[in-house]
Structures are given as C-alpha cells and as structure tokens.
Motif scaffolding. Structure first.
Motif, PDB file in Angstrom:
ATOM      1  N   ASP A  68       0.789  -1.138   0.097  1.00  0.00           N
ATOM      2  CA  ASP A  68      -0.070   0.014  -0.040  1.00  0.00           C
ATOM      3  C   ASP A  68       0.816   1.309  -0.029  1.00  0.00           C
ATOM      4  N   LEU A  69       1.819   1.358   0.686  1.00  0.00           N
ATOM      5  CA  LEU A  69       2.904   2.397   1.056  1.00  0.00           C
ATOM      6  C   LEU A  69       3.651   2.618  -0.581  1.00  0.00           C
ATOM      7  N   ALA A  70       3.770   1.383  -1.021  1.00  0.00           N
ATOM      8  CA  ALA A  70       4.640   1.469  -2.592  1.00  0.00           C
ATOM      9  C   ALA A  70       3.643   2.230  -3.578  1.00  0.00           C
ATOM     10  N   ALA A  71       2.201   1.838  -3.337  1.00  0.00           N
ATOM     11  CA  ALA A  71       1.215   2.330  -4.480  1.00  0.00           C
ATOM     12  C   ALA A  71       0.900   3.699  -4.089  1.00  0.00           C
ATOM     13  N   VAL A  72       0.931   4.243  -2.847  1.00  0.00           N
ATOM     14  CA  VAL A  72       0.830   5.418  -2.446  1.00  0.00           C
ATOM     15  C   VAL A  72       2.007   6.439  -3.147  1.00  0.00           C
ATOM     16  N   ALA A  73       3.277   5.955  -3.171  1.00  0.00           N
ATOM     17  CA  ALA A  73       4.392   6.301  -3.626  1.00  0.00           C
ATOM     18  C   ALA A  73       4.428   6.691  -5.244  1.00  0.00           C
ATOM     19  N   VAL A  74       3.819   5.611  -5.765  1.00  0.00           N
ATOM     20  CA  VAL A  74       3.724   5.407  -7.361  1.00  0.00           C
ATOM     21  C   VAL A  74       2.706   6.671  -7.623  1.00  0.00           C
ATOM     22  N   PHE A  75       1.722   6.373  -6.882  1.00  0.00           N
ATOM     23  CA  PHE A  75       0.722   7.461  -7.306  1.00  0.00           C
ATOM     24  C   PHE A  75       1.072   8.931  -6.900  1.00  0.00           C
ATOM     25  N   ALA A  76       1.906   9.214  -5.902  1.00  0.00           N
ATOM     26  CA  ALA A  76       2.257  10.505  -5.627  1.00  0.00           C
ATOM     27  C   ALA A  76       3.489  11.050  -6.727  1.00  0.00           C
ATOM     28  N   ILE A  77       4.250   9.889  -7.148  1.00  0.00           N
ATOM     29  CA  ILE A  77       5.088  10.298  -8.451  1.00  0.00           C
ATOM     30  C   ILE A  77       4.273  10.874  -9.499  1.00  0.00           C
ATOM     31  N   THR A  78       3.112  10.260  -9.863  1.00  0.00           N
ATOM     32  CA  THR A  78       2.463  10.598 -11.228  1.00  0.00           C
ATOM     33  C   THR A  78       1.861  11.970 -11.047  1.00  0.00           C
ATOM     34  N   GLY A  79       1.246  12.244  -9.565  1.00  0.00           N
ATOM     35  CA  GLY A  79       1.029  13.650  -9.443  1.00  0.00           C
ATOM     36  C   GLY A  79       2.014  14.614  -9.811  1.00  0.00           C
ATOM     37  N   ALA A  80       3.307  14.367  -9.315  1.00  0.00           N
ATOM     38  CA  ALA A  80       4.378  15.150  -9.248  1.00  0.00           C
ATOM     39  C   ALA A  80       4.783  15.271 -10.769  1.00  0.00           C
ATOM     40  N   LEU A  81       4.656  14.207 -11.247  1.00  0.00           N
ATOM     41  CA  LEU A  81       4.987  14.319 -12.872  1.00  0.00           C
ATOM     42  C   LEU A  81       4.197  15.300 -13.707  1.00  0.00           C
ATOM     43  N   VAL A  82       2.690  15.220 -13.273  1.00  0.00           N
ATOM     44  CA  VAL A  82       1.756  16.179 -13.853  1.00  0.00           C
ATOM     45  C   VAL A  82       2.311  17.537 -13.332  1.00  0.00           C
ATOM     46  N   ALA A  83       2.602  17.806 -12.065  1.00  0.00           N
ATOM     47  CA  ALA A  83       3.187  19.122 -11.863  1.00  0.00           C
ATOM     48  C   ALA A  83       4.233  19.566 -12.542  1.00  0.00           C
ATOM     49  N   ALA A  84       5.435  18.680 -12.907  1.00  0.00           N
ATOM     50  CA  ALA A  84       6.333  18.838 -13.875  1.00  0.00           C
ATOM     51  C   ALA A  84       5.829  19.362 -15.229  1.00  0.00           C
ATOM     52  N   ARG A  85       4.945  18.599 -15.641  1.00  0.00           N
ATOM     53  CA  ARG A  85       4.427  19.217 -16.972  1.00  0.00           C
ATOM     54  C   ARG A  85       3.789  20.623 -16.840  1.00  0.00           C
ATOM     55  N   ARG A  86       3.227  20.846 -15.651  1.00  0.00           N
ATOM     56  CA  ARG A  86       2.674  22.511 -15.336  1.00  0.00           C
ATOM     57  C   ARG A  86       3.837  23.363 -15.030  1.00  0.00           C
ATOM     58  N   GLU A  87       4.992  22.783 -14.763  1.00  0.00           N
ATOM     59  CA  GLU A  87       6.029  23.777 -14.362  1.00  0.00           C
ATOM     60  C   GLU A  87       5.941  24.318 -13.087  1.00  0.00           C
ATOM     61  N   MET A  88       5.324  23.602 -12.010  1.00  0.00           N
ATOM     62  CA  MET A  88       5.186  24.187 -10.638  1.00  0.00           C
ATOM     63  C   MET A  88       6.128  24.479  -9.770  1.00  0.00           C
ATOM     64  N   ASP A  89       6.220  24.964  -8.715  1.00  0.00           N
ATOM     65  CA  ASP A  89       7.149  24.969  -7.583  1.00  0.00           C
ATOM     66  C   ASP A  89       7.426  23.691  -6.681  1.00  0.00           C
ATOM     67  N   LEU A  90       8.052  23.517  -5.909  1.00  0.00           N
ATOM     68  CA  LEU A  90       8.194  22.327  -4.922  1.00  0.00           C
ATOM     69  C   LEU A  90       6.800  22.125  -4.093  1.00  0.00           C
ATOM     70  N   LEU A  91       6.281  23.216  -3.592  1.00  0.00           N
ATOM     71  CA  LEU A  91       5.271  23.171  -2.754  1.00  0.00           C
ATOM     72  C   LEU A  91       4.109  22.482  -3.883  1.00  0.00           C
ATOM     73  N   GLY A  92       3.905  23.033  -5.029  1.00  0.00           N
ATOM     74  CA  GLY A  92       2.819  22.240  -6.112  1.00  0.00           C
ATOM     75  C   GLY A  92       2.967  21.060  -6.009  1.00  0.00           C
ATOM     76  N   PHE A  93       4.400  20.656  -6.274  1.00  0.00           N
ATOM     77  CA  PHE A  93       4.670  19.113  -6.601  1.00  0.00           C
ATOM     78  C   PHE A  93       4.283  18.318  -5.318  1.00  0.00           C
ATOM     79  N   ILE A  94       4.431  18.763  -4.052  1.00  0.00           N
ATOM     80  CA  ILE A  94       4.098  18.038  -2.828  1.00  0.00           C
ATOM     81  C   ILE A  94       2.515  17.990  -2.892  1.00  0.00           C
ATOM     82  N   LEU A  95       1.933  19.113  -2.959  1.00  0.00           N
ATOM     83  CA  LEU A  95       0.485  19.103  -2.873  1.00  0.00           C
ATOM     84  C   LEU A  95      -0.057  18.240  -3.741  1.00  0.00           C
ATOM     85  N   VAL A  96       0.323  18.371  -5.213  1.00  0.00           N
ATOM     86  CA  VAL A  96      -0.532  17.385  -6.241  1.00  0.00           C
ATOM     87  C   VAL A  96      -0.103  16.025  -5.806  1.00  0.00           C
TER      88      VAL A  96
END
Length: 230
Positions: free
Chosen positions: A23-51
């Motif tokens: 479950d922790l691994a799944a949460v980490a994987v999905f958090a990475i997908t959110g961060a990758l979308v934040a990268a596409r949107r060129e967000m700052d570090l806080l945006g990465f963490i939030l998304v």
C-alpha cells in the motif's frame, strides 16, 4: 497497519502486514504520477508536494469514507503523508532527467492503478462488504486519485480518454473478488488481480486498446431537407 472489523486468521494478519508495505508503494507510485503532472505544469516544490499528496491518498480517502472507516488511513498512519512528500520531492529534482514525462506518467500510473485495484477491493473485503461493493471500492481507489490530480492541474483526465483506464481497474478488482469463490490463496488472488489490471492498461498504452463508444445517431432529415429544388 490496517484495522479490520472481523478477526482474521494468523495467515491473513501476516498478509495485512505485507499489504501495508504494498500500500505504501502504491501511494508512492501515485504521488510520483501527481508530481510528474506538476512537472508538466512547471509548478514549484510546494505544488509538486500538494499534487503528489492529493494523488497518492485521494482514492484511498474516498474509499475509507465510503466504507465508514474512522479515521481514514493516513490520519491513523501519518507515514503515508511522509511517503507522498518524499516521493513528490524526489520527483521534483529528477523529473528534468526524464526524456518523456508523459510516457513515464502513463506507466507509473498503470502500476499504481493495478496495485490499488487490488488493495481497495481487499480492504472492502476486510469489512465484510458485498462483492459488488468490493469491486467498486477497488475501482474507486485506483481511479479517483488520478481524477483529482487531473482536475487540480487542469489536465484532460485519463478517465475521459478513449483508451481503457477505469475498465482495467474494474477488471483487476473483479478478478480478485471473483477468485475468492475458488480454493485459491489470497496472495495468488492479489497477483491475478494486479496482472489483469496491468495487462489491460499496458495494452491500452502500447496498442491503443479501447472499448466501443457510444456514437450519437444522425437525426432523421426534416421534411424538405436534401431535396433538389433546382
């Protein structure tokens, strides 16, 4: 890591501990997908963490609320939040090295989808939910975190793409739940559900697999339309 409503044999208790790691691994994987979308949107570090955090825990939160679990999993186990923050932060520093962020997003999301389709269904089983509810919880857990991610970031949701997405989560959950009617160890059921979901989603990514979609019929011509008046 999980609390359940009915006593389970020692074997199931051991499985719960293992499932907590998955479950922790799944949460980490999905958090990475959110961060990758934040990268596409060129967000700052806080945006990465939030998304990343919303994506990582969003589907599981809705699942626990629907099942009446109090408190929801990340409140009783704050380690999930830590995993989301660390995964999103690492992606912030590493996203620039990915040649194709969108391709990485699709495959990371596929793995998370397959994991959560089983985890969500299994957690519903622990609360003696009906089979149809278990399947629904699996699909909800797998798909809704990504839906929240895309809404927050203004992206077209993968749910609305013609490729198979939520159907893959549904199939994985269904394989896990239906196999309970056979003399199959729960570990094998979990693997079967995971690989069914992953195979369908991988086929959709690689080969563009889709389901037939509804096509609005052409309205009948009005009187006089299409008549040559020459």
């Amino acid at each position: 890591m999980y609390s359940h409503a009915v006593p389970y044999p020692v074997r199931e208790a051991v499985l719960l501990d293992a499932l907590g790691i998955v479950d922790l691994a799944a949460v980490a994987v999905f958090a990475i997908t959110g961060a990758l979308v934040a990268a596409r949107r060129e967000m700052d570090l806080l945006g990465f963490i939030l998304v990343g955090t919303v994506t990582g825990i969003g589907g599981g939160t809705l699942r626990d609320l629907a099942l009446g679990v109090q408190p929801v999993f990340w409140v009783s186990s704050p380690g999930y939040l830590v995993v989301c923050i660390v995964a999103a932060g690492m992606t912030y520093w590493m996203a620039r090295f990915l040649d194709s962020r969108y391709r990485a997003l699709l495959w990371a999301d596929a793995v998370g989808l397959a994991l959560y389709s089983v985890i969500g269904a299994f957690k519903a089983e622990l609360f003696n939910a009906a089979p149809v509810v278990c399947v629904t919880m699996g699909m909800m857990t797998a798909a809704f975190g990504g839906l929240m991610r895309d809404i927050i970031c203004g992206e077209r949701s993968l749910l609305f793409n013609p490729e198979i997405y939520a159907t893959a989560a549904l199939a994985g959950s269904l394989a896990f739940v239906v196999s309970a009617g056979f003399d199959i160890p729960v570990e094998a059921r979990a693997l079967a559900g995971f690989f069914v979901a992953l195979a369908l989603r991988a086929g959709a990514i690689q080969y563009g697999w889709t389901l037939p979609k509804y096509v609005h019929p052409e309205p009948p011509p009005r009187p006089g339309e299409g008549v040559d008046r020459g």
